[in-house]
Design an enzyme around this catalytic site. Structure first.
Site, mmCIF file in Angstrom:
data_model
loop_
_atom_site.group_PDB
_atom_site.id
_atom_site.type_symbol
_atom_site.label_atom_id
_atom_site.label_comp_id
_atom_site.label_asym_id
_atom_site.label_seq_id
_atom_site.Cartn_x
_atom_site.Cartn_y
_atom_site.Cartn_z
ATOM 1 N N HIS A 1 35.228 165.396 21.253
ATOM 2 C CA HIS A 1 36.540 164.774 21.045
ATOM 3 C C HIS A 1 36.554 163.336 21.573
ATOM 4 C CE1 HIS A 1 40.993 164.857 20.710
ATOM 5 N NE2 HIS A 1 40.923 164.005 21.742
ATOM 6 N N GLU A 2 36.110 163.171 22.815
ATOM 7 C CA GLU A 2 36.148 161.835 23.419
ATOM 8 C C GLU A 2 35.140 160.894 22.764
ATOM 9 O OE1 GLU A 2 38.555 161.054 25.187
ATOM 10 O OE2 GLU A 2 39.274 163.085 25.546
ATOM 11 N N HIS B 1 36.764 159.144 19.873
ATOM 12 C CA HIS B 1 37.522 157.961 20.296
ATOM 13 C C HIS B 1 36.579 156.799 20.624
ATOM 14 C CE1 HIS B 1 41.254 160.139 20.367
ATOM 15 N NE2 HIS B 1 40.946 160.885 21.403
#
Length: 451
Positions: free
Chosen positions: A21-22, A25
């Site tokens: 997920h990170e 980003h």
């Protein structure tokens, strides 16, 4: 050992999902020219850190999440020569792309893992009914052992897993479900299940059992016995074949189970066969309150599975690369859509808040799936990754969806949302998430105590 496996499986799952997920980003931020300062797995005090280029990578003390910290004028002074690299100075479209990348990375992970699973080949369970509980909703609807489910609400059903998901979805929608089956004799028939009468607390993964449907085939033979249960105290043993109850022949386990449930605190004469000898004993089923709130009998005994019959239901299925990708996309989409529908139904009260699970329950599922095998664990990983993606897209301040809401509003209005509005909404968002976490943890503890 079981606890250790659970802890390790949970830690690995959280580590992988948060990292993916990170990284979504991080990767898009870098492509948009934004300077990334910190990439953290976990919150709180850093335990391990290392520097690579401009970015400090770290593992932090609280492992239930992570974050990517970017250069931002709202958080600290930014040198004039680096202002163009600050997150807050990017166009709304770039900020939307950066925020959206995290949830999309979770969906991409699920698609990739599902693609690998389907490409390797899967074993499905044919949706053929093995047992129908007498006097259940399924029995009243006309289901019989040997019925093979073909469609539900007109949609084809290929496996028992698909059938169970459809049951959960339709029960939550409070609909009458039309089920097309092929009977054991080969005749097509339609069964109507009135799911409007199901209590919302019963809408979970065991709904098929609640309705009285199972693909398992049970022999009329005692299997597992509870150590201090009625059956064990009466001298009954594992392997005893059921013959009759109060003089009525017992042709199958369902007949025995229904008769016991109907006689709480009422003595019954049970005849069994053991090592070729007929043995008769009197037992008094203990009275309990079942999930539907009914007072029923229980003797603390489970059936013996007919493993040969169950193996016949297992069917290997193989897919080519393109077909496997299509299946992976469809699986991810349908799971996401079901998650959203169930969340909305919790909001409207159609589904009980008791279905929410917290970290304790998720850790338990992680351990169970890891002990079953690699494929089960990977499927669990996909499910949690999709849930994480869906949750983060909700328009709740502090979540990615809340930031998407701000930047979309800015794009439409031509000016940013005011700091005051953002601050107030952030507080509301934190309160909502805290409330959800408290409810989820309460549910986890209630399940643990209840088990």
């Amino acid at each position: 050992m079981s606890l250790l496996i659970t802890i390790l499986a949970f830690a690995l799952a959280i580590g992988v999902l948060v990292s993916v997920h990170e990284f979504g980003h991080y990767w898009v931020a870098r492509r948009c020219g934004v300077k990334v300062l910190v990439f953290s797995i976990g919150f709180g005090r850093p335990l391990v850190t290392w520097q690579r280029g401009e970015v400090q990578w770290q593992l932090a003390a609280i492992p239930l999440g992570g974050y990517v910290k970017m250069l931002d004028q709202r958080e600290a002074l930014v040198a004039a020569e680096e202002v163009h690299r600050a997150f807050n100075r990017q166009s709304p479209l770039k900020r939307i792309a950066i925020v959206l990348a995290g949830p999309l990375a979770n969906f991409a992970l699920a698609i990739a893992v599902y693609w690998g699973i389907f490409l390797a080949g899967v074993e499905i369970t044919v949706p053929r009914i093995g047992a129908v509980t007498p006097q259940s909703m399924a029995s009243a609807a006309g289901f019989k052992p040997g019925d093979t489910i073909l469609t539900m609400q007109g949609e084809p059903v290929a496996s028992w897993a698909e059938a169970r998901l459809s049951l959960i979805d339709e029960a939550a929608a409070r609909r009458v479900l039309a089920v097309t089956v092929r009977t054991q004799s080969g005749v097509l028939a339609e069964r109507m299940l009135d799911l409007k009468q199901i209590d919302k607390d019963a809408i979970d993964g065991d709904i098929a059992d609640f309705l009285g449907l199972s693909v398992a085939v049970y022999k009329p033979v005692l299997g597992h016995l509870v150590a201090d249960g009625v059956a064990a105290k009466a001298g009954l043993r594992q392997g005893d074949a059921l013959i009759s109850l109060d003089g009525q022949p017992l042709a199958d386990w369902a007949s025995f189970s229904a008769a016991i449930k109907a006689k709480p605190d009422i003595p019954v004469r049970l005849q069994v066969k053991r090592d070729g000898r007929l043995i008769e004993t009197v037992i008094t089923p203990a009275a309990i309150i079942d999930r539907a709130g009914n007072r029923v009998g229980r003797v603390g005994a489970g059936p013996t599975l007919d493993m040969d019959a169950i193996r016949l239901l297992q069917q290997p299925v193989h897919y080519g690369p393109v077909e496997a990708l299509g299946k992976a996309l469809l699986q991810t989409w349908s799971t996401s859509a079901l998650s959203l529908r169930m969340l909305w139904r919790m909001v409207t009260g159609d589904v009980s808040y008791k279905q929410l699970s917290g970290p304790v329950a998720i850790a338990g599922y992680a351990g169970q799936s890891a002990q079953i095998g690699l494929r089960a664990y990977l499927e669990f990983l996909c499910l949690i990754s999709i849930s994480l993606g869906v949750l983060n897209l909700l328009p709740v301040p502090v979540l990615d969806g809340g930031h998407l809401m701000y930047y979309s509003a800015e794009l439409l209005r031509g000016r940013p949302v005011s700091e005051r509005v953002m601050e107030l909404s952030q507080r509301v968002g934190v309160g909502l998430l805290a409330a959800l976490m408290i409810v989820a943890l309460f549910n986890d503890i209630t399940r643990l105590v209840g088990s």
